[in-house]
Design a protein around this motif. Sequence first.
Motif, mmCIF file in Angstrom:
data_model
loop_
_atom_site.group_PDB
_atom_site.id
_atom_site.type_symbol
_atom_site.label_atom_id
_atom_site.label_comp_id
_atom_site.label_asym_id
_atom_site.label_seq_id
_atom_site.Cartn_x
_atom_site.Cartn_y
_atom_site.Cartn_z
ATOM 1 N N VAL A 1 0.821 -1.206 0.000
ATOM 2 C CA VAL A 1 0.000 0.000 0.000
ATOM 3 C C VAL A 1 0.863 1.268 0.000
ATOM 4 C CG1 VAL A 1 -1.697 1.324 1.326
ATOM 5 C CG2 VAL A 1 -2.017 -1.125 0.993
ATOM 6 N N PRO A 2 1.901 1.384 0.847
ATOM 7 C CA PRO A 2 2.781 2.554 0.724
ATOM 8 C C PRO A 2 3.441 2.666 -0.645
ATOM 9 C CG PRO A 2 3.133 1.483 2.830
ATOM 10 C CD PRO A 2 2.254 0.576 2.031
ATOM 11 N N LEU B 1 -1.947 3.985 -10.206
ATOM 12 C CA LEU B 1 -1.939 5.443 -10.067
ATOM 13 C C LEU B 1 -3.309 5.949 -9.626
ATOM 14 C CD1 LEU B 1 -0.017 7.862 -10.502
ATOM 15 C CD2 LEU B 1 -0.945 8.044 -12.815
ATOM 16 N N THR B 2 -4.361 5.398 -10.213
ATOM 17 C CA THR B 2 -5.722 5.769 -9.812
ATOM 18 C C THR B 2 -6.004 5.325 -8.373
ATOM 19 O OG1 THR B 2 -6.499 5.596 -12.090
ATOM 20 C CG2 THR B 2 -8.164 5.484 -10.355
ATOM 21 N N ALA B 3 -5.570 4.119 -8.023
ATOM 22 C CA ALA B 3 -5.791 3.622 -6.660
ATOM 23 C C ALA B 3 -5.041 4.470 -5.645
ATOM 24 C CB ALA B 3 -5.348 2.167 -6.556
ATOM 25 N N PRO C 1 -9.160 -3.783 3.903
ATOM 26 C CA PRO C 1 -10.134 -2.780 3.451
ATOM 27 C C PRO C 1 -10.163 -2.720 1.929
ATOM 28 C CG PRO C 1 -8.762 -1.904 5.226
ATOM 29 C CD PRO C 1 -8.160 -3.218 4.829
ATOM 30 N N PRO C 2 -11.276 -2.302 1.356
ATOM 31 C CA PRO C 2 -11.443 -2.429 -0.110
ATOM 32 C C PRO C 2 -10.400 -1.680 -0.925
ATOM 33 C CG PRO C 2 -13.215 -1.134 0.886
ATOM 34 C CD PRO C 2 -12.482 -1.774 1.998
ATOM 35 N N LEU C 3 -10.058 -0.454 -0.549
ATOM 36 C CA LEU C 3 -9.101 0.300 -1.357
ATOM 37 C C LEU C 3 -7.705 -0.303 -1.283
ATOM 38 C CD1 LEU C 3 -10.201 3.997 -0.772
ATOM 39 C CD2 LEU C 3 -10.540 2.582 -2.792
ATOM 40 N N GLU C 4 -7.312 -0.821 -0.129
ATOM 41 C CA GLU C 4 -6.025 -1.492 -0.030
ATOM 42 C C GLU C 4 -6.019 -2.764 -0.869
ATOM 43 O OE1 GLU C 4 -5.087 -2.107 4.049
ATOM 44 O OE2 GLU C 4 -4.995 0.038 4.528
ATOM 45 N N ARG C 5 -7.146 -3.456 -0.896
ATOM 46 C CA ARG C 5 -7.253 -4.667 -1.707
ATOM 47 C C ARG C 5 -7.175 -4.322 -3.194
ATOM 48 N NH1 ARG C 5 -11.379 -6.385 0.853
ATOM 49 N NH2 ARG C 5 -13.010 -6.163 -0.713
#
Length: 948
Positions: free
Chosen positions: A265-266, A318-320, A299-303
């Motif tokens: 994620v980072p 890039l969008t995420a 969590p959904p965005l991390e996934r």
Amino acid sequence: MTDFSCVITAGGENGGSEGPDALRASVASVLGQSLRGSEAVVVLAARADAPTRTAARALADSSPDRVRLIQPDPAARTTGALRNAGLDAATGRYVLVLTPGERLHRHACRNLWQAGERSRADLVAGRWSRTVGEGGKEQKPPWQDELYARSRTVARFADAPQLVVRDALVTGFCLRREAARRHGLRYEEDLAHGEILFGPLAAAAVGRITLVRRLIVTGRAVPDRARDLAALVEAHRRVVATLDARGLSALREEREGAFVRDHLVPLARSFPRLPAARRARVAATAARVLTAPVPRELPPLERVAATLLARGDAEGVLTAAYALSRPATVCAPVVMGEGGRVQWDDRCPVDVTELGHQYRQFGGARLMNRLTRCTAEKGRLLLEGRLVLPPHTAPDAPFTATLEFRARGGARAVAFPVDDVRHDGNGVTWGARADVTRLLRPLGVRDTAWDARLILEAGGVRSVSDLFGPQDLVEGAVRFTARPRLGQLAGDTWEPYITLKDHLALRLTARRRPARTTRRLVRYATHFRPARKAKLLVRAVRKRLDRYRSRGFKATAYNTWLTRLPVRRGSVVFESHMGRCYGDSPRALHEEIRRQGLKLRSTWSYDTSPAGFPDDARLVRRWSWRYLWALARAEYWVDNQGFPQHLRKPARTTYLQTWHGSAYKRMGFDETRVRLQNAPQRERLQQAVHRFDHFLVRSEHDVATLARAYRLPEDRLLRTGYPRNDALIAERTRTETEGRLPRPPLAGALGIDDHKKVVLYAPTFRGGPAGGKQARRRLLLDVREFAERFGDTYTLLVRAHYLEAARLPVCPPGTVIDVSRHHDVSEVLALADVLVTDYSSIMFDFALLDRPVLLYAPDLDTYAAERGSYFDLREKAPGPVTATQEELFAELAEVKKSDIRHAPQRAAFAEEFGAWDRGDAARQVVAAVFTPQGASRTTDHHRQGAGR
């Protein structure tokens, strides 16, 4: 033999960016230890550069008794091999390994040594912090708070799973040297980040481990995840293999999720700051090395970010990245799946239903506006982009758009037309040519930065979005002539750039000689000695003015001078919950005084905003000079929480304390927190309580708990009940005679359908002493799941404690409503059909309505043990006490049966804790305190010495 050997390597092939300054800092931290029996073992690689070799020799020569220089076999080239050479050369009872740049806290070795000797553990670990940002700020990983909450010793590492689930043992720990040799602990020499694997291997081998709360190491560098992704993944795989070999599959799953959160994620978040070519290389590497499935518990965005990384989709990552930093923004054309579930998009079918994007509509939703082109064309700024617009949010009307540049920190804005606007199903593509030279005319001072945004309009509804772009989107050659109103000496060139928040902006710069010369002269004029002295003088004046505006100075001035002012007869100062609302018993008394037409002048205090407070009263901001003046001259003080403790009550003022609820948890001098305070703190509380002339109670329970806990004498108690509960008694009478419909006016204001029942969720305060901003806390109740299961039949009202704010997810319209900001809780209680709470005093008031009460207390035993309680909640509860969310939902599904089953308990509860609430409390209190016929009594605190 020394007590501590600190191994520091320099010059390894995969050791990252090291240098002589980093080496000196690490060695200096060892030499500065309060435990004098500590040595630095510097292992110097044969390939180390000349400055590093010179620095290492100088350190060894300056402290030959505490710094040993080891030059291993030239074949030892990797950092792992150098560390192994250091372990072999160490002579201390304990050995610790540092990466150059990492620094030991002054007492680190002493704390580790004492913990190891006391516990006889072979491994002792403590906290560490990493250096983040360009300013060198130190930051501890948040997961350390739980792991090192208290010092303890565990028999095996599985008893402290975070040691291996997170990268807790990459630094900040020591090993008993004899144990390291007995177990054959070695660094993997072929692994770039071998410290990730070495820590778990050591923890699994030694057995007995001691954790200390102290900070051990600072200055750990954040890994370059874009460069070292393959090495980080390989180290992670070997840790996972170690867990598998020991049959710890549960820890393996936790480790997989932690690796995504801590590294992937980072890495995804860093994508906007990477050049396009490097983004592509990193994505390709990720697609090659990330073979394990992405954990579904994330969590959904991390996934989403981890899934796109594993697929090698650089543009998708890039969008995420933008979505991770702005979770409320719709960044992808969400796709409706089976069962009403929502997916990220067609290429990444990750379930993102809980983000609530399916409930957002055009105008109310934040939409990502991706800038795809930024260049110059015929002297104009050419911008092109694409705005995400999920099909369910798209209006039927045609779109028009305007490009706007707004001065940062100001109100000036300049608009440019957008001629090219096309809707293509799940987005809007647009293009604009802006003549910034002719139309954008800044003053040239304090308006040198202008942020861009797009205003999209359809059918009279507007959507405003910033222009998102990666840092490398804007070419360095894109510049335009600027024409400031103060002339070109103030600046001559517009330069587009991407801000740290990844948005497009323009800045006014000086590129030609006249403007550059002017700026140099201005800088010199504002930085040479007279200007610096003038700045210091201005700063001193501001500091003095700030002192005059400080609460300490105001309290001193109030107690010394303002309390000598004569009392203004008939003046009343009201305050509810420290000025945060117009409600509770002070409001009920204020309205009763108005009904009776008493000649009293009312003043209400507010904390931040006067919105919602009565128009017929004088309003003063809490802690303002007008507030202090009103308190000093008031004949009556009325509040439910406590006027500021440092303010003395004037001798001729009557203080009516209505209080804010009966007590389940221990209060006042019964609290453990208060008992542990020093004598001056307890005396300050006692003096504040001694200001009360009247204290309202509603049952003998209040007399035995609150009155005793605050050491209030009998003659100050008014056995009238709470004026705020008069409205609840009236509402119960109305519903018993007329029925529940029509509902109170608040239902219409909140848009609640008549066919839906209303559940109020009001948890208790879980923070510390009040002060500062409201804390935002995650609710114990999963309101999203409530909406999914009961949204068709119930509307959930959420009311957080007035000292806290709730974090609510996006839910279907009409299912969950936040009423925390509503001024009067009695109006909310009158509207609710069911109350769900834990330990809040609101249950004592709601029981007067004789409506179902469900207690959701998953931590009842822990809470009662830590905070203390006055009675057994399970024994006296007005409704079922549930420990899990499933139990709560089961009770809610059968709430009618639960209502009948617990009706006798609820009646007994209301009678015991609200015996004196009979619907006329406001009238009784007004008669007792504010009318000449009442028995108003004022305590002269000047003679008693209280409140000073």
